[in-house]
Design an enzyme around this catalytic site. Structure first.
Site, PDB file in Angstrom:
ATOM      1  N   ARG A  53       1.145  -0.921  -0.145  1.00  0.00           N
ATOM      2  CA  ARG A  53       0.006  -0.356   0.156  1.00  0.00           C
ATOM      3  C   ARG A  53       0.958   1.155   0.138  1.00  0.00           C
ATOM      4  O   ARG A  53       1.309   1.692   1.185  1.00  0.00           O
ATOM      5  CB  ARG A  53      -1.302   0.235   1.284  1.00  0.00           C
ATOM      6  CG  ARG A  53      -1.887   1.187   1.056  1.00  0.00           C
ATOM      7  CD  ARG A  53      -2.087   0.623   2.296  1.00  0.00           C
ATOM      8  NE  ARG A  53      -4.242   1.639   2.699  1.00  0.00           N
ATOM      9  CZ  ARG A  53      -3.767   3.087   3.149  1.00  0.00           C
ATOM     10  NH1 ARG A  53      -2.548   3.395   4.081  1.00  0.00           N
ATOM     11  NH2 ARG A  53      -4.619   4.068   3.757  1.00  0.00           N
ATOM     12  N   SER A 122     -12.766  -2.827   0.273  1.00  0.00           N
ATOM     13  CA  SER A 122     -13.229  -2.273   1.636  1.00  0.00           C
ATOM     14  C   SER A 122     -14.114  -1.776   2.123  1.00  0.00           C
ATOM     15  O   SER A 122     -14.981  -1.659   0.600  1.00  0.00           O
ATOM     16  CB  SER A 122     -12.540  -0.962   1.662  1.00  0.00           C
ATOM     17  OG  SER A 122     -11.324  -0.742   1.869  1.00  0.00           O
ATOM     18  N   LYS A 151      -5.855   5.356   8.399  1.00  0.00           N
ATOM     19  CA  LYS A 151      -7.184   6.066   7.847  1.00  0.00           C
ATOM     20  C   LYS A 151      -7.998   7.331   8.380  1.00  0.00           C
ATOM     21  O   LYS A 151      -9.239   7.380   8.588  1.00  0.00           O
ATOM     22  CB  LYS A 151      -8.554   4.949   7.968  1.00  0.00           C
ATOM     23  CG  LYS A 151      -7.778   3.559   7.549  1.00  0.00           C
ATOM     24  CD  LYS A 151      -8.406   3.449   5.292  1.00  0.00           C
ATOM     25  CE  LYS A 151      -8.061   2.152   5.280  1.00  0.00           C
ATOM     26  NZ  LYS A 151      -7.663   2.176   3.449  1.00  0.00           N
TER      27      LYS A 151
END
Length: 228
Positions: A53, A122, A151
């Site tokens: 990521r 997600s 996040k």
């Protein structure tokens, strides 16, 4: 040419996903360093899936790091997933891609990567979980359970959404968001059979021990694979 073993396609990928417990998301260069020591330690500790990521580095640097991710995942028979970008996943010979609600669509990811690839999605609400049932995805993540700097701006959903997912998701799901060894047993008790972490392993002094401790949270479930 793919670095993946010839049998790491379709059914075997999905079998590895079915039996997975522990999923690590990691930048191409964690803390600005070579990813190999961290990945090797995490995989030695029992990580089953590693996601690359990376949202900041140039593509060339990401692809260079991806070679290390691919090689180490192959060595440990783990799945290698790329975040957001199915074209990058294909270029890196990844096993699949994970997309968010605002990223490439599941349909686009599947069209680019084909039927043998793993596609994850997600979800952050009951409505999104229900919507995923008709999508061509292999797994979903559910969270963030607790607020987390990885996040930013995404509100915590709490353990109630994990309890809902445990009865409503017909495929593998990974609980995510602020999970570490201190609270992983709560997440498992809420019904999660799989967890995904970032900081709990990436920032640990001993990533191998951190991964082993996270896996220990599943001990009450017994030795059987989670299924799903």
């Amino acid at each position: 040419m793919s670095l993946a073993s010839p049998d790491a396609k379709g059914p075997l990928r999905r079998e590895r996903l079915r039996t997975a417990r522990l999923y690590l998301c990691c930048e191409a260069r964690p803390h600005g360093e070579d990813p190999e020591p961290l990945l090797r330690a995490a995989l030695d500790g029992g990580v089953d899936i590693v996601q690359l990521r990376e949202k900041k580095l140039p593509r060339r640097e990401i692809e260079t790091s991806a070679q290390t991710f691919r090689r180490l995942c192959d060595t440990h028979t783990a799945l290698f997933i790329v975040n957001d970008d199915p074209d990058l996943a294909r270029a890196c010979n990844a096993d699949g891609v994970h997309v968010g609600q605002d990223d490439s669509s599941v349909a686009d990811a599947r069209a680019i990567l084909g039927s043998e690839a793993i596609v994850g999605l997600s979800t952050h609400s009951k409505a999104q979980i229900e919507g995923s049932a008709s999508a061509e995805v292999d797994y979903v993540s559910v969270g963030p359970i607790w607020e987390t700097p990885t996040k930013q701006g995404r509100p915590a959903v709490g353990l109630d959404l994990i309890r809902h997912a445990a009865t409503a998701v017909p495929r593998p799901f990974f609980a995510i968001g602020g999970i570490d060894a201190s609270n992983a047993p709560e997440v498992v008790d809420a019904g999660a059979q799989r967890i995904c972490v970032v900081r709990a392993i990436r920032d640990a002094e001993d990533p191998t021990a951190a991964a082993e401790e996270l896996r220990n949270a599943f001990a009450p479930l017994g030795e059987a694979a989670p299924g799903g």
